[in-house]
Each structure stands twice: as C-alpha cells, then as structure tokens.
Design a protein around this motif. Sequence first.
Motif, PDB file in Angstrom:
ATOM      1  N   TYR A 150      -8.805  44.078 -27.101  1.00 36.48           N
ATOM      2  CA  TYR A 150      -8.600  43.076 -26.057  1.00 36.48           C
ATOM      3  C   TYR A 150      -7.555  42.031 -26.415  1.00 36.48           C
ATOM      4  O   TYR A 150      -7.281  41.132 -25.617  1.00 36.48           O
ATOM      5  N   SER A 154      -9.252  39.299 -22.535  1.00 38.86           N
ATOM      6  CA  SER A 154      -9.880  40.464 -21.917  1.00 38.86           C
ATOM      7  C   SER A 154      -9.363  40.667 -20.490  1.00 38.86           C
ATOM      8  O   SER A 154      -9.706  41.658 -19.834  1.00 38.86           O
ATOM      9  N   ARG A 156      -7.120  42.113 -19.012  1.00 41.21           N
ATOM     10  CA  ARG A 156      -6.097  43.112 -19.274  1.00 41.21           C
ATOM     11  C   ARG A 156      -6.527  44.474 -18.735  1.00 41.21           C
ATOM     12  O   ARG A 156      -7.686  44.711 -18.417  1.00 41.21           O
ATOM     13  N   PRO A 180     -12.806  44.688 -19.568  1.00 42.31           N
ATOM     14  CA  PRO A 180     -11.415  44.572 -19.137  1.00 42.31           C
ATOM     15  C   PRO A 180     -11.339  44.175 -17.673  1.00 42.31           C
ATOM     16  O   PRO A 180     -12.322  44.253 -16.936  1.00 42.31           O
TER      17      PRO A 180
END
Length: 224
Positions: A150, A154, A156, A180
């Motif tokens: 990550y 996070s 992403r 995510p």
Amino acid sequence: MDLKEKIAGEITISENPGYTIKKWREEFNISQMELSKFMNVSPSVISDYEAGRRKSPGSASIKKIVEALIKIDENRGGNVIRRYNSGISSDALLDIKDYDHDISLEYIATKINAKSYSRVDLRRNIRGYTMIDGIKAIIEFSYADYTKLYGWSSQRIIFITQVYYGRSPMIAVRAHPLKPAAVVYIQPNNVDDLAVRISELENIPLLKTDYDYKRISDIMSSLR
C-alpha cells in the motif's frame, strides 16, 4: 541504506565477489553483454570477474558496476529499484508508484481501457497504484509484504496479473485489514461471482483490462 550501498557492500565483503556481482546482475535481468556495453568495457571483463579469472575488483570498479546496474534499471523504468525500496524482495511485485495529487479512478479506467465487473461507484480518487503477479504473490508474499503493497496510501489501485478464477485475490482483499480503493485484473481468464460479490460488499470497484499481461509495460506507461 540505499540500494547502491547495499549492493556495493555485499560485493566488497563477499568471499566470492564475482559470484555476488553475477547474482545482482541476474537480479536486474541484465546480460553480461548489456552491462559491458553500458560500462564501455569488453564483455570478457565482466565474464572474468564473475568467473574469478580476474583479480577481485577494487572500490572504483565496484562503484562503476553498481552505478551501471542502477542506471540500466532506471532507463527501463526502475522496476527493480522500486521493488527493493518498497521493502519487498519478491519479484511478485511488478511495479509500485505513489502520485503527489488525486487522480480520478474513472479517468484512469479510460486510460487503460478498464471495464467494471461490479455495481460499485467509480467516482473516487486514487493516490497511487501497485502491480503484482497474482500467482507469485500467493506463493511468496508474507503478511507483512501485503501491508507494504500500500506504499504511502491505501487510496490506490491494486493491479493483479495471472488471474485464473478471480476468486482468491478478492478473498485476500476481504481478509486483510487494509483495503485498496480499487482492484483491476489484467487479462483475467475468468472472474468468479464470489469475487464480484466481495467487491460489492467491501465497496471496492473490481475492474478488468484486456491489456496483454506480458506487455504490462504499456499499462505502466499509461499510469505514469
């Protein structure tokens, strides 16, 4: 300690410097010919070092070899450098990058021709992405490695290659406390209904792109 220092240190203290040079050259997936050409030396110089036929390199030569390995990888996109800087030594980590500003997931989806499997809203922002080989990740990653995926945020996209049934990656996402912002399968063989269900339960968009996973450099270029 940065990667240059790590490599140089290993070669310097090694009882077999040539073997250590070879180990790192192969880790970067660089041929003897490519390395020697970049360093402007004869291929036999690299070959002799690695085979122990030439006297162990001095500090100046070690520095040139290390800098050449790093520079060649940077010219290719820096995948090996990023993998080591992330703290994950496994080559299951294909790429990782953090952005310095928000980027719309909808915009990224159009750039990589990604389509959504689930009914989860794509209107959210992304701060980075991580790309992994799904099969190698299952075999090689530790719990701590999954956390390192990550990066700085996070918020992403997790890109996953080598997806055959589409179930296990989303089960892993559901089981891990960090979530995510989105998951993208790269050229999956199939996507199980359970994966779609988990996507909707966790409110994590599940998308796919039909880019050939053997040419993921194309996706990386678009993402950058």
